[in-house]
Every structure is written in C-alpha cells, then in structure tokens.
Design a protein around this motif. Structure first.
Motif, short mmCIF file in Angstrom:
data_model
loop_
_atom_site.label_atom_id
_atom_site.label_comp_id
_atom_site.label_asym_id
_atom_site.label_seq_id
_atom_site.Cartn_x
_atom_site.Cartn_y
_atom_site.Cartn_z
N ASN A 50 0.84 -1.21 0.00
CA ASN A 50 0.00 0.00 0.00
C ASN A 50 0.86 1.25 0.00
OD1 ASN A 50 -2.69 -0.98 -0.10
ND2 ASN A 50 -2.45 -1.69 2.03
N ALA A 51 1.90 1.21 0.84
CA ALA A 51 2.77 2.36 0.93
C ALA A 51 3.45 2.61 -0.43
CB ALA A 51 3.84 2.12 2.00
N LEU A 52 3.78 1.55 -1.08
CA LEU A 52 4.45 1.69 -2.37
C LEU A 52 3.54 2.40 -3.37
CD1 LEU A 52 6.97 1.02 -4.01
CD2 LEU A 52 5.96 -1.21 -4.54
N ILE A 53 2.27 2.04 -3.35
CA ILE A 53 1.30 2.68 -4.26
C ILE A 53 1.29 4.20 -4.02
CG2 ILE A 53 -1.17 2.88 -4.81
CD1 ILE A 53 -1.35 -0.17 -4.06
N LEU A 54 1.26 4.57 -2.73
CA LEU A 54 1.21 5.98 -2.38
C LEU A 54 2.49 6.68 -2.82
CD1 LEU A 54 -0.06 8.41 -0.85
CD2 LEU A 54 1.07 7.59 1.23
N MET A 55 3.63 6.05 -2.57
CA MET A 55 4.90 6.66 -2.91
C MET A 55 5.03 6.88 -4.42
SD MET A 55 6.34 7.37 -0.15
CE MET A 55 4.75 7.49 0.58
N GLU A 56 4.56 5.90 -5.11
CA GLU A 56 4.62 5.99 -6.57
C GLU A 56 3.74 7.12 -7.08
OE1 GLU A 56 6.03 5.48 -10.15
OE2 GLU A 56 6.83 4.48 -8.38
N ARG A 57 2.59 7.24 -6.43
CA ARG A 57 1.68 8.31 -6.84
C ARG A 57 2.33 9.68 -6.59
NH1 ARG A 57 -3.22 6.73 -4.42
NH2 ARG A 57 -2.97 8.10 -2.63
N ILE A 58 2.99 9.82 -5.42
CA ILE A 58 3.65 11.08 -5.10
C ILE A 58 4.76 11.36 -6.14
CG2 ILE A 58 5.19 12.18 -3.41
CD1 ILE A 58 3.50 10.83 -1.21
N ARG A 59 5.55 10.37 -6.31
CA ARG A 59 6.68 10.55 -7.23
C ARG A 59 6.19 10.99 -8.61
NH1 ARG A 59 8.77 8.83 -11.42
NH2 ARG A 59 7.15 7.25 -11.72
N SER A 60 5.19 10.26 -9.17
CA SER A 60 4.73 10.57 -10.52
C SER A 60 4.04 11.94 -10.56
CB SER A 60 3.78 9.45 -11.01
OG SER A 60 2.69 9.35 -10.16
N GLU A 61 3.35 12.30 -9.47
CA GLU A 61 2.65 13.60 -9.43
C GLU A 61 3.68 14.72 -9.46
OE1 GLU A 61 0.46 17.05 -7.94
OE2 GLU A 61 2.13 16.11 -6.88
N ILE A 62 4.80 14.59 -8.69
CA ILE A 62 5.86 15.59 -8.66
C ILE A 62 6.52 15.67 -10.04
CG2 ILE A 62 8.15 16.13 -7.66
CD1 ILE A 62 5.91 16.61 -5.66
N ASN A 63 6.74 14.55 -10.57
CA ASN A 63 7.41 14.46 -11.85
C ASN A 63 6.58 15.13 -12.94
OD1 ASN A 63 9.47 13.52 -13.68
ND2 ASN A 63 8.06 11.89 -14.35
N ALA A 64 5.25 14.93 -12.86
CA ALA A 64 4.36 15.41 -13.91
C ALA A 64 4.11 16.92 -13.81
CB ALA A 64 3.04 14.64 -13.82
N MET A 65 4.11 17.47 -12.62
CA MET A 65 3.67 18.86 -12.44
C MET A 65 4.79 19.72 -11.89
SD MET A 65 0.17 19.57 -12.58
CE MET A 65 -0.79 19.71 -11.13
N PRO A 66 5.28 20.67 -12.66
CA PRO A 66 6.32 21.55 -12.14
C PRO A 66 5.73 22.55 -11.13
CG PRO A 66 5.67 22.28 -14.32
CD PRO A 66 4.88 21.03 -14.06
N THR A 67 6.62 23.07 -10.31
CA THR A 67 6.18 24.12 -9.37
C THR A 67 6.19 25.44 -10.11
OG1 THR A 67 7.06 22.91 -7.50
CG2 THR A 67 6.81 25.28 -7.21
N VAL A 68 5.10 26.24 -9.91
CA VAL A 68 5.02 27.52 -10.62
C VAL A 68 5.25 28.66 -9.61
CG1 VAL A 68 3.56 29.03 -12.03
CG2 VAL A 68 3.39 26.55 -12.29
N VAL A 69 6.32 29.42 -9.86
CA VAL A 69 6.62 30.55 -8.98
C VAL A 69 6.86 31.76 -9.87
CG1 VAL A 69 8.12 31.40 -7.13
CG2 VAL A 69 7.78 28.95 -7.41
N ASN A 70 6.10 32.84 -9.59
CA ASN A 70 6.21 34.08 -10.40
C ASN A 70 6.16 33.75 -11.91
OD1 ASN A 70 6.48 35.42 -7.99
ND2 ASN A 70 8.73 35.41 -8.09
N ASP A 71 5.18 32.98 -12.30
CA ASP A 71 4.97 32.56 -13.69
C ASP A 71 6.13 31.74 -14.25
OD1 ASP A 71 2.52 33.83 -13.71
OD2 ASP A 71 3.36 35.73 -14.40
#
Ligand SMILES: Nc1nc2c(ncn2[C@@H]2O[C@H](COP(=O)(O)OP(=O)(O)OP(=O)(O)O)[C@@H](O)[C@H]2O)c(=O)[nH]1
Length: 531
Positions: free
Chosen positions: A456-477
């Motif tokens: 279960n933990a692995l599923i969550l970790m993978e989701r976090i990793r892929s979400e970070i990977n997919a979405m950059p952080t937006v700061v001052n455009d």
C-alpha cells in the motif's frame, strides 16, 4: 485586599457587638424598670395598708377608751371606777405600743394618737373626780339618812313643827334629786329652822342646829358634793369636746391615709409613664439602629455575593458581564477581584498562546511548517513501541528532491525555498491524516505511515513521485520542474527489535539505492526496487 478584609471583619464585629449591646441594654433597662416600678407599687400599697391597719387599730383602741371614760361618768361605786381605770390603762398601753410599732408620718394619725393619749390622761382626772364625787355622795347620803332618822323620831314624839322643818331640809338636800338650782348652803337651812327658835325648846333647837348646820353637817357636805358635781360637769364638757375632736380626726385619718396613698400612687404612675416613654424611645432607637445595621449587613452580603459571583465566574467570559458599581470599600474590593481575575485570564491566555507557539516551534519546521526531526523521532519511537506490542506493520519512506543543488544554482535560493514548500504541500495532499510527514534537513524528508504494509505504501509513494514528476512548481509565472527519489521500507524484523533508529538506516539505504540507480524512483528495502 488584606486591608479591606480587615475592615470587613471589623465592621461585622462592630455590628454584632452593637446589636448585642443594644439588645442587652434595652432588655436590662426594661427588666430593671419593671422591677423598680413593681417595688415602688408594692411599697405604696404596703404603706397604705399599714396605715389603714394602724389607724383602724388606733380607732378601735380609742373607741374603747372613749367608752370606758364615758362609763366613768356613770360609775356609782369605787369598783366600777377601778375596773374602768384598769381597762383604760390597758388600752392606752396598747396605743403606745402600736405607735412605736408603726411609726407613721400621717398628720391625722399623729393627731389622733395625741388626742387618744390626752383622753387617756384625762381619764385619770375623771376617775379622781368621780371617786371624790362618789365619796361625797355617800357622805351626803349618810347625812340625809341621819336627818331622816331624826325626823322619824320627832314625828313619833309629836314634834310636828320640827318634823315639817326637817321635811323641808330633806327636800332641799336630797342627793338623789337634781337640786343644782337650789340654794344648798347653811343659810338655806338657817332660813328653814330659824322660825322654830320661838316654838321649840332651846335645847331642841340647838340639837337640831348641830345636826343640820354644825361641822360635817349635811349643809357642809352637800356643798362640797355640789361643788364636786360642778367639777364633774366641767370634766364632762371637756370630755365631750375631746370626744368630738377625736370623732372628727378619726374621720379625717382615713381620708388622710387615702390622700397619702393617692399621692404616692400618682408619683408611681408618673414614674411608670416616664419609664414607659423612655423605654419606647430606647426601643425606637434600637429599631432604627437595627434597621441601619441590617441594611448595611444586607448591602455587605450583596457585595460579598457579587465578589463570589465574580470569583465563581472564574475564567469564563461570564464575569465580564457582571456589573460592579459603587465606590465603597466592598465595591472596590469586588472591582479589584474582577480586575485580578481578568488580568489572570489575560495572562493565562498569553501563556497558553505562547505555549502553543513554543510547542509549534519545537515540533515544526520553520520553512515548511511540517513536523521537524525531533517530533518525527518521538512519533517514530512511539509507533515502533506500538508495533512491538501489537505487531501491526508500519512503513517508512525517505523522500529527497533530486539535484536540488542545481535548482538553487539556477533559480536562486529563494525560489529553491518555494520549491521545497510546494513539494511539502503536494505530499501533504496525498498522505493520510494519520501519517507523520517531517523535514529531516535541507531537501530531505521522511514519511511515517502507521498500520500500513509495504504494498500500500508503495502505491502511495509511486503516486507522489509521478505527481511531482508530472507537475512543475510555478513561482512568479516560472515553471520549475523537479523530481523526487524515495526510499521505502516496511518495519524490519531485526535482532535489536527495540531499536527504532536502526530502521532509519534501512530506509536510508533504500533511498541511496534510488539515487544511485538514476533518481526519480521509489526503491524498497530488501532488493525490491520499482521505478
Ligand atoms: N533553497 C534551499 N536550499 C537548500 C536548503 N537546504 C539545503 N539546500 C541546498 O540543497 C542542496 C543539496 O544538494 P546536494 O546535497 O548535493 O544534493 P542534490 O543536489 O539534490 O543531489 P542529489 O541529492 O544527489 O540528487 C545544497 O546545495 C543545499 O545548499 C534550503 O532550506 N533551501
């Protein structure tokens, strides 16, 4: 506050003492007055009855003396007189004794006493006069009887003229008749017998003269007797006058006693009236003072109640609504108490806020506001203990932003901070409420997942990793893309079971594996790695 408390105690003590003293004074005064008036009334009553008794006794004795003295005037022999004399002396002694026994200032009583004593001494004079009168009467009677005898003899001898003359003498000097209006001296006898000088013999005339006119003759004795009668009459008049005075004073004596009684009674009544007014005044004053004290006491109790209300309200907001008015010491005390409580409440709140802040500072990370290493280690230790007890597995994940040094170099330290912050928010959104997410240092994070197995933990970790990977952080455009490497492990059965820190080294190893094998991946401890 101690000063106010002292004043309060003093006031209560003064009130209590004042009320007690007042009650005592009123009560004692009433009892004392009542007793005094009772004694006064009893004294007046006793005096009056003593007076009446005394006067009655005196009257009885006086009446007896009066009757005895009256009897004296009727006495016809020595024995009667002697008897009355003894009787009067006896009664006079009783009067004297009575006057000594009951000394009295009653005017009428004193007068009656004096008159009675006068009467008593007068009785001696009457007795002597009557004695003399009886003696003289007997003498005259004896003379009379001698003349009667002589007349009888002359009658038998036929001396008619002498007999007639003796009849006239006997008529004139009869002691049994009232002859006070007649001439009773020897000249009257001479006038009767002188005509016989011519008709009877000289011897017979001399014999007759000797019998009628001579020494100790009836003329002489009768004269003395008549004089004594006059003396007795004068005494009778004197006695009558004295009797009249006595009767008058007897009547007055009762009135006098009554008058004295009424005067004394009026004095007592006046005293009662004054005492009554005084007691009413005292009672009224006590009542007014009691009302004032009770009002003060009630006010005091109300204020104490207010203070109690303020104290009872405690640290609730209720006490702010309690209005405290007035400027007396009790109101001041209530205001002070209220002020103290409010200050304490404010200080308590400030301490509480400070404590919360301190607690937050001690347990949280400054930059990200997630838990810090210290908090995590405490929770980790507890969770491991729970695991040892219940054998419920937990998982640990160590998360590290990849190549963060480059991000800092490229975008600057501030933007690097924004990336760290954004990263924690995104992880926080993914994890469970019961999970504990903490920053260990720099861009290194740890996630504790209680009651979670590795799959279960692995599923969550993978989701976090892929979400970070997919979405950059937006700061001052500006978009800043980054990845995260994650080391994951389920709690390991090791020999040093109680050592929670040891578990950290296993997850560290997993992370190192993720880093060393290309980053942007999740590696599980025990050779199991997923990308
Ligand atoms: N902006 C910012 N940077 C930090 C903070 N803490 C640490 N760093 C930086 O993060 C960088 C970490 O670099 P490294 O330890 O070399 O790791 P890395 O560059 O991420 O490389 P890998 O971990 O191997 O992928 C350093 O340059 C630190 O100065 C922080 O609070 N804010």
């Amino acid at each position: 506050m101690p000063r106010l408390k002292h004043k309060l105690n003093l006031r209560v003590v003064i009130m209590t003492i004042t009320l007690t003293i007042m009650t005592g004074v009123v009560g004692m005064s009433a009892i004392a007055s009542l007793n005094e008036l009772k004694e006064d009334y009893q004294r007046v009553k006793d005096d009056h009855f003593d007076s009446l008794l005394e006067i009655t006794q005196l009257k009885v004795q006086t009446n007896k003396i009066l009757a005895a003295t009256n009897n004296m005037f009727l006495a016809t022999n020595d024995e009667d007189l002697e008897w009355e004399n003894v009787y009067i002396t006896d009664k006079a002694n009783v009067v004297a004794e009575t006057s000594e026994k009951y000394p009295n200032n009653l005017y009428s009583y004193q007068e009656l006493l004096s008159l009675t004593m006068t009467l008593s001494s007068q009785s001696d004079v009457i007795s002597a006069a009557m004695m003399k009168k009886i003696t003289l009467f007997e003498q005259v009677l004896s003379d009379y009887k001698s003349i009667e005898q002589y007349r009888k003899e002359t009658l038998e001898q036929g001396k008619i003229q002498t007999t007639l003359a003796l009849d006239n003498v006997l008529l004139l000097f009869n002691p049994l008749l009232d002859t006070s209006s007649l001439e009773t001296d020897s000249s009257a006898i001479e006038a009767i017998i002188s005509p016989l000088k011519l008709t009877i013999s000289t011897q017979a005339f001399e014999e007759l003269s000797t019998l009628l006119i001579g020494p100790s003759s009836i003329a002489e004795d009768y004269q003395a007797y008549s004089a004594q009668l006059a003396v007795v009459d004068a005494l009778k008049a004197e006695h009558k006058e004295l009797t009249q005075s006595i009767i008058t004073v007897m009547g007055d004596s009762a009135l006098s006693a009554q008058k004295v009684f009424l005067t004394n009674l009026t004095k007592v009544e006046e005293k009662i009236s004054i005492r009554e007014s005084f007691l009413y005044l005292l009672l009224l004053t006590s009542l007014v003072v009691a009302i004032i004290l009770i009002t003060l006491q009630t006010n005091l109790l109300r204020k104490i109640g207010l203070i109690r209300q303020v104290i009872d309200a405690g640290d609730s907001q209720e006490q702010y609504r309690i209005a405290v008015k007035g400027s007396d010491d009790m109101s001041e005390m209530a205001k002070q108490v209220k002020g103290y409580i409010q200050t304490i409440q404010e200080k308590n709140k400030a301490i509480s806020d400070n404590n919360k802040e301190l607690q937050h500072l001690v347990t949280h990370d400054d930059l990200t506001n997630i838990y810090n290493r210290r908090y995590f280690e405490i929770n980790m230790a507890q969770e491991h203990i729970r695991y040892l007890r219940y054998k419920e597995p937990y998982c640990l994940a160590m998360l590290n932003i990849d190549s963060f040094k480059l991000i800092n170099e490229r975008f600057g330290h501030n933007l690097g901070d924004k990336v760290i912050l954004d990263f924690t928010l995104r992880v926080d959104n993914q994890m469970r409420q019961t999970d504990v997410f903490a920053r260990l240092s720099g861009e290194n994070f740890i996630l504790l997942m209680p009651r979670t197995d590795q799959s279960n933990a692995l599923i969550l970790m993978e989701r976090i990793r892929s979400e970070i990977n997919a979405m950059p952080t937006v700061v001052n455009d500006r978009k800043i893309g980054f990845t995260v490497s994650i080391g994951l492990m389920q709690v390991q059965e090791i020999e040093e079971l109680e050592d929670a820190c040891k578990q950290m080294t296993f997850v560290q190893q997993a992370l190192e594996e993720a880093k060393n094998t290309g980053r942007n991946k999740v590696c599980c401890y025990r050779n199991e790695t997923l990308s």
